[in-house]
Scaffold this motif. Structure first.
Motif, PDB file in Angstrom:
ATOM      1  N   LEU A  36      42.821  31.641  64.849  1.00  0.00           N
ATOM      2  CA  LEU A  36      42.217  31.730  66.180  1.00  0.00           C
ATOM      3  C   LEU A  36      42.594  30.529  67.044  1.00  0.00           C
ATOM      4  N   LEU A  37      42.593  29.336  66.456  1.00  0.00           N
ATOM      5  CA  LEU A  37      42.959  28.129  67.213  1.00  0.00           C
ATOM      6  C   LEU A  37      44.408  28.182  67.658  1.00  0.00           C
ATOM      7  N   ILE A  38      45.297  28.624  66.754  1.00  0.00           N
ATOM      8  CA  ILE A  38      46.710  28.713  67.107  1.00  0.00           C
ATOM      9  C   ILE A  38      46.937  29.819  68.139  1.00  0.00           C
ATOM     10  N   THR A  39      46.232  30.942  68.004  1.00  0.00           N
ATOM     11  CA  THR A  39      46.338  32.027  68.982  1.00  0.00           C
ATOM     12  C   THR A  39      45.999  31.529  70.375  1.00  0.00           C
ATOM     13  N   TRP A  40      44.925  30.764  70.469  1.00  0.00           N
ATOM     14  CA  TRP A  40      44.514  30.206  71.771  1.00  0.00           C
ATOM     15  C   TRP A  40      45.591  29.262  72.302  1.00  0.00           C
ATOM     16  N   ASN A  41      46.220  28.499  71.419  1.00  0.00           N
ATOM     17  CA  ASN A  41      47.195  27.490  71.825  1.00  0.00           C
ATOM     18  C   ASN A  41      48.533  28.097  72.246  1.00  0.00           C
ATOM     19  N   ILE A  42      48.926  29.236  71.653  1.00  0.00           N
ATOM     20  CA  ILE A  42      50.247  29.815  71.937  1.00  0.00           C
ATOM     21  C   ILE A  42      50.155  31.096  72.764  1.00  0.00           C
ATOM     22  N   ARG A  43      48.970  31.393  73.283  1.00  0.00           N
ATOM     23  CA  ARG A  43      48.744  32.686  73.957  1.00  0.00           C
ATOM     24  C   ARG A  43      49.717  32.937  75.107  1.00  0.00           C
ATOM     25  N   GLY A  44      50.192  31.876  75.762  1.00  0.00           N
ATOM     26  CA  GLY A  44      51.097  32.051  76.896  1.00  0.00           C
ATOM     27  C   GLY A  44      52.513  32.426  76.498  1.00  0.00           C
ATOM     28  N   ASP A  45      52.848  32.309  75.220  1.00  0.00           N
ATOM     29  CA  ASP A  45      54.213  32.595  74.769  1.00  0.00           C
ATOM     30  C   ASP A  45      54.434  34.058  74.414  1.00  0.00           C
ATOM     31  N   PHE A  46      53.387  34.870  74.450  1.00  0.00           N
ATOM     32  CA  PHE A  46      53.487  36.270  74.031  1.00  0.00           C
ATOM     33  C   PHE A  46      52.965  37.206  75.108  1.00  0.00           C
ATOM     34  N   SER A  47      53.408  38.453  75.028  1.00  0.00           N
ATOM     35  CA  SER A  47      53.048  39.438  76.045  1.00  0.00           C
ATOM     36  C   SER A  47      51.583  39.830  75.975  1.00  0.00           C
ATOM     37  N   SER A  48      50.979  39.721  74.800  1.00  0.00           N
ATOM     38  CA  SER A  48      49.565  40.081  74.660  1.00  0.00           C
ATOM     39  C   SER A  48      48.887  39.146  73.675  1.00  0.00           C
ATOM     40  N   LEU A  49      47.573  39.073  73.781  1.00  0.00           N
ATOM     41  CA  LEU A  49      46.785  38.229  72.871  1.00  0.00           C
ATOM     42  C   LEU A  49      46.856  38.758  71.442  1.00  0.00           C
ATOM     43  N   LEU A  50      46.947  40.084  71.318  1.00  0.00           N
ATOM     44  CA  LEU A  50      47.021  40.701  69.992  1.00  0.00           C
ATOM     45  C   LEU A  50      48.312  40.296  69.270  1.00  0.00           C
ATOM     46  N   THR A  51      49.427  40.264  70.007  1.00  0.00           N
ATOM     47  CA  THR A  51      50.706  39.851  69.417  1.00  0.00           C
ATOM     48  C   THR A  51      50.648  38.389  68.991  1.00  0.00           C
ATOM     49  N   ALA A  52      50.050  37.567  69.844  1.00  0.00           N
ATOM     50  CA  ALA A  52      49.902  36.145  69.516  1.00  0.00           C
ATOM     51  C   ALA A  52      49.073  35.969  68.251  1.00  0.00           C
ATOM     52  N   PHE A  53      48.000  36.759  68.114  1.00  0.00           N
ATOM     53  CA  PHE A  53      47.141  36.669  66.937  1.00  0.00           C
ATOM     54  C   PHE A  53      47.877  37.140  65.688  1.00  0.00           C
ATOM     55  N   GLN A  54      48.654  38.235  65.838  1.00  0.00           N
ATOM     56  CA  GLN A  54      49.398  38.755  64.689  1.00  0.00           C
ATOM     57  C   GLN A  54      50.422  37.738  64.186  1.00  0.00           C
ATOM     58  N   GLN A  55      51.129  37.090  65.105  1.00  0.00           N
ATOM     59  CA  GLN A  55      52.130  36.101  64.718  1.00  0.00           C
ATOM     60  C   GLN A  55      51.483  34.837  64.137  1.00  0.00           C
ATOM     61  N   SER A  56      50.367  34.420  64.722  1.00  0.00           N
ATOM     62  CA  SER A  56      49.687  33.235  64.194  1.00  0.00           C
ATOM     63  C   SER A  56      49.110  33.512  62.813  1.00  0.00           C
ATOM     64  N   MET A  57      48.582  34.727  62.589  1.00  0.00           N
ATOM     65  CA  MET A  57      48.058  35.095  61.278  1.00  0.00           C
ATOM     66  C   MET A  57      49.167  35.100  60.230  1.00  0.00           C
ATOM     67  N   PHE A  58      50.334  35.607  60.612  1.00  0.00           N
ATOM     68  CA  PHE A  58      51.455  35.632  59.673  1.00  0.00           C
ATOM     69  C   PHE A  58      51.811  34.220  59.239  1.00  0.00           C
ATOM     70  N   GLN A  59      51.952  33.305  60.204  1.00  0.00           N
ATOM     71  CA  GLN A  59      52.363  31.945  59.863  1.00  0.00           C
ATOM     72  C   GLN A  59      51.267  31.172  59.138  1.00  0.00           C
TER      73      GLN A  59
END
Length: 483
Positions: free
Chosen positions: A281-304
């Motif tokens: 969740l913290l990383i999703t909030w931090n990288i949210r501007g790099d992705f087209s949607s918040l869901l994509t940002a969360f999916q990528q942050s969860m993977f890493q």
């Protein structure tokens, strides 16, 4: 020291390695690759040497702690030396130290690589490279205990020396049965991931290799971009299984015997899952501007996050390009690691939780000197011997970590490279940051640095002490006197 039983174990390990080399031979036959002949030849040599060393079982089969540590550490070294030969003899990896680095990284489920072009390897070499993760994930000697009745009731010393975590307990009274249960769970989960990836359209070869890497929390991919080319479904399946393989296998045993309440009472598992979701969740909030949607940002942050905390090391993108806040969350996760009793590396969540509790008690005792508080973990009191061993482990861990960084600093690379290279290998992660980031490799280090990093990989996988016992003069002076 009972050298006879150590030699016997080494012989059994070589015999098993020779049998396991049948797998890349089969892959070579499917793809009609001549490199498979090297596995056939080395497999036969392993089988012959192993038979000579183990065809007679020693009369004294007692295994105490010292024999357990020596047998385990030497077994992993011998396993790696022979496992590296097909890479080197086939010239697919031209330098022996590089081939050894790659195989040690595989068996220890680290995933750090010296390869600039993974896809240039033949399929049988890629298969062996990923298969080493699966072999090393649960531990080859745990497998040995599952198939060989050693007797004498001292097998637990082998399991303790090879299994990760501050405390190793048997699932059932017999060590042989415990080891068999562990491998049944391990194999079942691996097959489940393969089937789910196949259902998502992944090629069968990729599905097998990625599942081996997830199960062993290793991280060797078969593509140059690791998991970046796979679909969202395939990445999500891999994420889920990375997290599942980072859980203490006692959890799954309790589920199998229909005790879900006891399973979910695990303090370590709850802390492990909380750390994963909080970090994501913290990383999703931090990288949210790099992705087209918040869901994509969360999916990528969860993977890493899943990849790093479980010490798997797969990557779906170049996280070295993320903001510093996100990168240093990942560095913290490198040290925390997965649960004890899983296939993951790092310090282990249990140690971190116990250290936090111990620190909190010390602060409380300063404020209230006369107060007496019994520390508990997983509902059981933490004995003073456990707290002492915890402190000793942390001390040795960080001293050896900083010594490794000091040696690497002789090459004059930047601090981020040196620090995360050692952190990634000691915690069996795979990629680090800067020059050893997700899109880079470890090929640029000189032979001395590679030897240090190979030691770190082995020490990290075997929880330090089995490797350090080899460097103790007392180990060998007593052995020579008895011999």
């Amino acid at each position: 020291m009972n050298l006879g039983i150590v030699v016997y174990f080494l012989g059994c390990i070589l015999t098993i390695e020779g049998i396991l080399m049948i797998f890349p031979c089969v892959i070579a036959c499917i793809y009609r690759e001549t490199s498979g002949f090297w596995f056939l030849g080395i497999g036969c040599i392993c089988g012959l040497i192993g038979w000579l060393m183990a065809h007679r079982r020693p009369q004294n089969s007692v295994v105490y702690a010292k024999e357990g540590f020596v047998a385990v550490s030497l077994s992993w070294i011998v396993l790696s030396l022979f496992g590296a030969l097909p890479f080197w003899l086939s010239r697919e990896i031209s330098r022996f130290e590089d081939a050894l680095f790659e195989v040690i990284s595989g068996f220890t489920t680290t995933g750090s690589s010296i390869l600039n072009d993974v896809e240039a390897l033949s399929h049988c070499m890629l298969a062996w490279r990923s298969f080493t993760h699966w072999i090393g994930g649960m531990g080859v000697l745990v497998f040995l205990l599952a198939i060989l009745p050693m007797g004498a009731g001292y097998n637990i010393h082998i399991m303790r020396a090879e299994s990760p975590g501050p405390v190793v307990s048997k699932l059932v009274p017999r060590v042989k049965t415990s080891a068999s249960i562990l491998y049944m769970i391990y194999t079942g989960m691996t097959v489940a991931q393969i089937l789910l990836l196949l259902a998502g359209g992944m090629h069968w070869f990729d599905a097998i290799c990625i599942s081996f890497g997830s199960a062993g929390t290793g991280g060797f991919g078969v593509l140059n971009d690791s998991c970046g080319s796979y679909t969202v479904y395939q990445q999500v399946v891999t994420t889920i299984f990375m997290i599942l393989f980072g859980v203490n296998f006692n959890f799954y045993y309790l589920l199998l015997i229909r005790k879900p309440k006891d399973a979910f009472k695990s303090e370590e598992v709850r802390a492990y899952l909380a750390i994963i979701f909080a970090s994501a969740l913290l990383i999703t909030w931090n990288i949210r501007g790099d992705f087209s949607s918040l869901l994509t940002a969360f999916q990528q942050s969860m993977f890493q996050v899943a990849s790093i905390i479980t010490t798997t090391g797969f990557s779906s993108l170049d996280f070295d390009l993320w903001p510093s806040f996100s990168k240093w969350i990942l560095v913290m996760l490198m040290f925390i690691g997965a649960c004890a009793g899983s296939t993951g590396g790092g310090l282990k969540v249990s140690r971190v939780v116990m250290a936090v509790k111990t620190g909190a008690r010390e602060i409380q005792s300063l404020i209230h000197p006369r107060s007496i508080k019994v520390l508990k973990f997983e509902g059981k009191p933490m004995e003073s011997s456990l707290i002492r061993s915890l402190g000793v482990y942390f001390a040795i861990y960080f001293v050896t970590l900083f010594v490794s960084i000091l040696v690497l600093s002789l090459e004059n690379y930047d601090l981020e490279t040196n620090f995360t290279a050692v952190a990634a290998t000691r915690n069996n992660i795979g990629p680090g940051l800067s020059k050893v980031g997700a899109t880079c490799n470890f090929s640029f280090f000189n032979p001395l640095s590679k030897v240090v990093l190979m030691f770190d990989m082995l020490a990290g996988r075997l929880e330090l002490f089995p490797m350090l016992v080899l460097f103790s003069p007392q180990t060998w002076t007593q052995a020579l006197k008895k011999g």
